[in-house]
Write a protein that holds these residues in place. Structure first.
Motif, PDB file in Angstrom:
ATOM      1  N   SER A  78     -10.858  20.171  -8.023  1.00  0.00           N
ATOM      2  CA  SER A  78      -9.516  20.516  -8.083  1.00  0.00           C
ATOM      3  C   SER A  78      -8.862  20.392  -9.356  1.00  0.00           C
ATOM      4  CB  SER A  78      -8.706  20.353  -6.837  1.00  0.00           C
ATOM      5  OG  SER A  78      -8.699  18.640  -6.867  1.00  0.00           O
ATOM      6  N   ARG A  79      -9.491  19.341 -10.225  1.00  0.00           N
ATOM      7  CA  ARG A  79      -9.212  18.840 -11.418  1.00  0.00           C
ATOM      8  C   ARG A  79     -10.297  19.016 -12.519  1.00  0.00           C
ATOM      9  NH1 ARG A  79      -5.783  13.543  -9.676  1.00  0.00           N
ATOM     10  NH2 ARG A  79      -4.475  14.568  -8.171  1.00  0.00           N
ATOM     11  N   GLN A 114     -11.225  28.139 -11.685  1.00  0.00           N
ATOM     12  CA  GLN A 114     -10.912  29.459 -10.844  1.00  0.00           C
ATOM     13  C   GLN A 114      -9.696  29.289  -9.996  1.00  0.00           C
ATOM     14  OE1 GLN A 114     -14.610  30.492  -9.547  1.00  0.00           O
ATOM     15  NE2 GLN A 114     -15.304  31.191 -11.414  1.00  0.00           N
ATOM     16  N   LYS A 115     -10.049  27.926  -9.320  1.00  0.00           N
ATOM     17  CA  LYS A 115      -9.043  27.748  -8.127  1.00  0.00           C
ATOM     18  C   LYS A 115      -7.361  27.897  -8.871  1.00  0.00           C
ATOM     19  CE  LYS A 115      -8.669  24.452  -4.303  1.00  0.00           C
ATOM     20  NZ  LYS A 115      -9.342  23.329  -3.788  1.00  0.00           N
ATOM     21  N   GLU A 116      -7.349  27.035 -10.067  1.00  0.00           N
ATOM     22  CA  GLU A 116      -6.000  26.977 -10.600  1.00  0.00           C
ATOM     23  C   GLU A 116      -5.623  28.212 -11.062  1.00  0.00           C
ATOM     24  OE1 GLU A 116      -3.780  24.280 -10.968  1.00  0.00           O
ATOM     25  OE2 GLU A 116      -5.128  23.523  -9.572  1.00  0.00           O
ATOM     26  N   ILE A 117      -6.461  29.008 -11.742  1.00  0.00           N
ATOM     27  CA  ILE A 117      -6.286  30.427 -12.331  1.00  0.00           C
ATOM     28  C   ILE A 117      -5.731  31.130 -10.958  1.00  0.00           C
ATOM     29  CG2 ILE A 117      -7.186  32.730 -12.984  1.00  0.00           C
ATOM     30  CD1 ILE A 117      -8.824  30.920 -14.874  1.00  0.00           C
ATOM     31  N   HIS A 118      -6.366  31.260  -9.892  1.00  0.00           N
ATOM     32  CA  HIS A 118      -5.920  32.163  -8.736  1.00  0.00           C
ATOM     33  C   HIS A 118      -4.595  31.478  -8.320  1.00  0.00           C
ATOM     34  CE1 HIS A 118      -9.278  34.464  -8.553  1.00  0.00           C
ATOM     35  NE2 HIS A 118     -10.267  33.610  -8.473  1.00  0.00           N
ATOM     36  N   LEU A 120      -2.226  30.414 -10.113  1.00  0.00           N
ATOM     37  CA  LEU A 120      -1.134  30.714 -11.261  1.00  0.00           C
ATOM     38  C   LEU A 120      -1.236  32.236 -11.207  1.00  0.00           C
ATOM     39  CD1 LEU A 120      -2.203  28.170 -14.022  1.00  0.00           C
ATOM     40  CD2 LEU A 120      -0.116  28.307 -12.630  1.00  0.00           C
ATOM     41  N   VAL A 121      -2.182  33.008 -11.063  1.00  0.00           N
ATOM     42  CA  VAL A 121      -2.067  34.441 -11.389  1.00  0.00           C
ATOM     43  C   VAL A 121      -1.354  35.226 -10.217  1.00  0.00           C
ATOM     44  CG1 VAL A 121      -3.511  36.568 -11.009  1.00  0.00           C
ATOM     45  CG2 VAL A 121      -4.362  34.763 -12.602  1.00  0.00           C
ATOM     46  N   LYS A 122      -1.403  34.498  -8.998  1.00  0.00           N
ATOM     47  CA  LYS A 122      -0.450  35.152  -7.622  1.00  0.00           C
ATOM     48  C   LYS A 122       0.924  34.998  -8.292  1.00  0.00           C
ATOM     49  CE  LYS A 122      -3.299  33.971  -3.962  1.00  0.00           C
ATOM     50  NZ  LYS A 122      -3.748  32.945  -2.767  1.00  0.00           N
ATOM     51  N   LYS A 123       1.354  33.957  -9.004  1.00  0.00           N
ATOM     52  CA  LYS A 123       2.611  33.845  -9.403  1.00  0.00           C
ATOM     53  C   LYS A 123       3.047  34.806 -10.477  1.00  0.00           C
ATOM     54  CE  LYS A 123       2.808  28.988  -8.383  1.00  0.00           C
ATOM     55  NZ  LYS A 123       3.081  27.633  -8.875  1.00  0.00           N
ATOM     56  N   GLU A 124       2.185  34.912 -11.554  1.00  0.00           N
ATOM     57  CA  GLU A 124       2.363  35.779 -12.552  1.00  0.00           C
ATOM     58  C   GLU A 124       2.073  37.286 -12.418  1.00  0.00           C
ATOM     59  OE1 GLU A 124       3.922  34.638 -15.253  1.00  0.00           O
ATOM     60  OE2 GLU A 124       3.691  32.410 -14.586  1.00  0.00           O
ATOM     61  N   MET A 125       1.551  37.629 -11.258  1.00  0.00           N
ATOM     62  CA  MET A 125       1.206  39.164 -11.116  1.00  0.00           C
ATOM     63  C   MET A 125       2.158  40.112 -11.175  1.00  0.00           C
ATOM     64  SD  MET A 125      -1.971  40.231 -10.616  1.00  0.00           S
ATOM     65  CE  MET A 125      -3.598  39.943 -10.013  1.00  0.00           C
ATOM     66  N   THR A 126       2.169  41.240 -11.798  1.00  0.00           N
ATOM     67  CA  THR A 126       3.095  42.416 -12.084  1.00  0.00           C
ATOM     68  C   THR A 126       3.053  43.301 -10.737  1.00  0.00           C
ATOM     69  OG1 THR A 126       1.831  43.591 -13.445  1.00  0.00           O
ATOM     70  CG2 THR A 126       3.203  42.153 -14.485  1.00  0.00           C
ATOM     71  N   ALA A 127       3.893  44.309 -10.635  1.00  0.00           N
ATOM     72  CA  ALA A 127       3.839  45.068  -9.610  1.00  0.00           C
ATOM     73  C   ALA A 127       2.605  46.188  -9.598  1.00  0.00           C
ATOM     74  CB  ALA A 127       5.128  46.014  -9.740  1.00  0.00           C
ATOM     75  N   ARG A 155     -12.514  32.782 -21.164  1.00  0.00           N
ATOM     76  CA  ARG A 155     -13.714  33.434 -20.384  1.00  0.00           C
ATOM     77  C   ARG A 155     -13.300  33.872 -18.929  1.00  0.00           C
ATOM     78  NH1 ARG A 155     -17.090  29.199 -20.094  1.00  0.00           N
ATOM     79  NH2 ARG A 155     -16.508  29.104 -18.226  1.00  0.00           N
ATOM     80  N   GLU A 156     -12.813  32.884 -18.217  1.00  0.00           N
ATOM     81  CA  GLU A 156     -12.304  32.833 -16.899  1.00  0.00           C
ATOM     82  C   GLU A 156     -11.056  34.305 -16.900  1.00  0.00           C
ATOM     83  OE1 GLU A 156     -13.919  32.236 -14.014  1.00  0.00           O
ATOM     84  OE2 GLU A 156     -15.362  30.921 -15.174  1.00  0.00           O
ATOM     85  N   LEU A 157     -10.276  34.069 -17.681  1.00  0.00           N
ATOM     86  CA  LEU A 157      -8.914  35.008 -17.617  1.00  0.00           C
ATOM     87  C   LEU A 157      -9.647  36.312 -17.993  1.00  0.00           C
ATOM     88  CD1 LEU A 157      -6.152  32.946 -19.220  1.00  0.00           C
ATOM     89  CD2 LEU A 157      -6.171  34.007 -16.989  1.00  0.00           C
ATOM     90  N   ASP A 158     -10.493  36.500 -19.089  1.00  0.00           N
ATOM     91  CA  ASP A 158     -11.107  37.944 -19.431  1.00  0.00           C
ATOM     92  C   ASP A 158     -11.810  38.354 -18.500  1.00  0.00           C
ATOM     93  OD1 ASP A 158     -10.020  37.621 -22.006  1.00  0.00           O
ATOM     94  OD2 ASP A 158     -11.672  36.847 -23.013  1.00  0.00           O
ATOM     95  N   SER A 159     -12.594  37.501 -17.315  1.00  0.00           N
ATOM     96  CA  SER A 159     -13.189  38.107 -16.574  1.00  0.00           C
ATOM     97  C   SER A 159     -12.472  38.843 -15.401  1.00  0.00           C
ATOM     98  CB  SER A 159     -14.273  37.345 -15.706  1.00  0.00           C
ATOM     99  OG  SER A 159     -13.411  36.300 -15.067  1.00  0.00           O
ATOM    100  N   LEU A 160     -11.029  38.552 -15.518  1.00  0.00           N
ATOM    101  CA  LEU A 160     -10.089  39.127 -14.330  1.00  0.00           C
ATOM    102  C   LEU A 160      -9.677  40.495 -14.716  1.00  0.00           C
ATOM    103  CD1 LEU A 160      -7.839  35.936 -13.784  1.00  0.00           C
ATOM    104  CD2 LEU A 160      -9.387  36.833 -12.137  1.00  0.00           C
TER     105      LEU A 160
END
Length: 161
Positions: A78-79, A114-118, A120-127, A155-160
């Protein structure tokens, strides 16, 4: 020579210090520095603290090496490795023990990243379920502050995408 009354007072002080140390360790595992600091803040004198530290060490209730190993093991998913290192340094664990603890865990931060990205991504997702360039930059900055390496983040963000 110490009088019997003075001897008894000294023994009572040491016993109180030992009890305090045990009570502190009963709630959380601590490093030697953390235990020492908490006892100082509680007003114990240095000789009482030294006695209490020696007492709990004799039963292996504090062991900075074991603490570092467990800490790294618990938080490795987690860290980031850098964050674990910083957290152990804040607790005044010796560099030798930190290095040993980090050698014994998986150096791959990708699961934690990946855990942290997911999160954060949930918070930042657009419609439309896409992440804008600006949002990616914000997420990357947050992850960088958490100790993840820039190239791994992108690398991880680009894979999304």
């Amino acid at each position: 020579m110490m009088s019997a009354e003075k001897q008894e007072q000294t023994e009572e002080r040491f016993l109180a210090g030992r009890k305090k140390a045990m009570a502190l360790l009963n709630h959380n595992d601590r490093t030697e520095w953390e235990l020492r600091d908490r006892m100082k803040r509680s007003g114990y004198e240095e000789d009482v603290i030294e006695d209490a530290i020696a007492y709990v060490e004799s039963f292996h209730y504090i062991d900075d090496k074991r603490y570092a190993m467990r800490f790294a093991e618990i938080y490795c998913e987690s860290r980031s490795i850098q964050r674990i290192r910083q957290d152990l340094q804040k607790r005044h664990v010796s560099e030798e023990y930190i290095t040993l603890a980090l050698e014994n865990i998986n150096w791959d931060d990708s699961a934690a990243l990946q855990k942290e990205i997911h999160k954060l991504v949930k918070k930042e997702m657009t419609a439309d379920d896409s992440i804008s360039y600006e949002e990616k930059q914000k997420i990357a900055a947050k992850l960088y502050r958490k100790g993840f390496r820039t190239e791994d983040i992108f690398r991880e963000l680009d894979s999304l995408s």
